[in-house]
Design a protein around this motif. Structure first.
Motif: not given
Length: 325
Positions: A164-170
């Protein structure tokens, strides 16, 4: 008020032997592990001459007996000296102060989310007992409780960050921007959403089950039946009579789970690359950095003891019987 102060003083006195026992036990256990700090340093630099190795072992006091090093370490702690990190070549206290805010933010946000949502869902479940909302909430709680946090974290990254590319992964904030003030706070909060939810879900399921069971138990007591006989509304009975007593096990649970949540943050900080105490402890174990590991354990023990101290004081305020009066 005097009784609460007496209880507080008693609790503070008992923390001193607890801290000493924790440190001595960990120090002795680390001596049983193969290798030491010098071995880890030699592996990094690719070896050295025997004379250099002897000097390094003398510098880090590894040529002394275990009892002598233990007494030296405890004596330094009396002077609030946590020692020097052999791997990072920095004072351990400075490294802990740099990493502590990230761990505290993660713990406080995860515990607040788990406690708030667990309480609300527990109340809803108890109000609709044996009906479909109760069944649905119980099933969700069982799913969250039985699912490992590292799997939830990895699936969260795959779904919310990659798909979804909504939140940063890290990470712990945008490194490409130099944000300050309120913008920096919002940026860190944005990066903490996914780790916080992942860490909180397991504890949320425990809180909702305890809250549901506690509410159902308190609802059958005589003083609640008396309140119903007086014609009070269900809302007034819940707020004024039931919740105060049902909250006691919940508050106790916060103190018990403080240590396990701190341990769980090691996994979450490692997966999400958060520069906190958990990740520092993991790196210290891998690199055999004894001073740093002992410093992290010492501060973590103080943190857990402090949370339990606050819980004890809240418990004594809500239930004066705990003070013995």
């Amino acid at each position: 008020m005097t009784h609460i102060l007496t209880l507080a003083l008693r609790r503070l006195i008992t923390t001193i032997p607890a801290l000493i026992i924790i440190l001595i036990t960990l120090f002795l256990l680390l001596q049983l592990a193969p290798g030491d700090t010098v071995d880890a340093l030699l592996a990094q630099i690719g070896g050295a001459e025997s004379s250099v190795i002897d000097e390094m072992r003398h510098y880090y006091e590894l040529d002394q007996s275990t009892s002598s090093r233990l007494l030296n370490y405890l004596w330094r702690l009396v002077h609030l000296d946590l020692g020097q990190s052999a791997i990072y070549n920095k004072p351990v206290s400075h490294m802990i102060l740099e990493r502590l805010p990230a761990t505290l933010l993660l713990m406080i946000s995860a515990m607040s989310l788990a406690f708030t949502c667990g309480t609300i869902l527990g109340i809803l479940s108890a109000q609709k007992v044996n009906r479909w909302p109760d069944t649905l909430i119980s099933i969700l709680g069982l799913i969250f409780y039985s699912t490992p946090s590292f799997w939830l974290a990895l699936m969260g990254i795959v779904f919310f960050s990659i798909y979804l590319n909504w939140l940063p992964p890290s990470g712990f904030g945008s490194i490409e921007q130099s944000l300050t003030g309120f913008s920096a706070i919002l940026d860190i909060a944005w990066y903490l959403i996914l780790p916080t939810i992942t860490l909180a879900l397991v504890y949320l399921s425990i809180y909702l089950r305890i809250m549901r069971a506690s509410l159902l138990e308190v609802s059958t007591l005589d003083f609640v039946k008396t309140a119903k006989a007086k014609g009070l509304s269900s809302r007034k009975i819940l707020v004024n009579h039931v919740l105060r007593n049902a909250m006691l096990p919940m508050i106790t649970l916060i103190g018990l789970q403080a240590g396990t949540m701190l341990g769980g943050s090691v996994v979450i900080e490692t997966i999400f690359a958060i520069p906190g105490l958990g990740r520092l402890a993991y790196d210290s174990v891998v690199q055999r950095d004894l001073n740093t590991l002992l410093g992290v354990v010492f501060i973590s023990a103080i943190l857990v003891i402090f949370i339990n101290f606050i819980v004890d004081m809240l418990y004594a305020k809500l239930d004066p019987r705990i003070t013995g009066h």
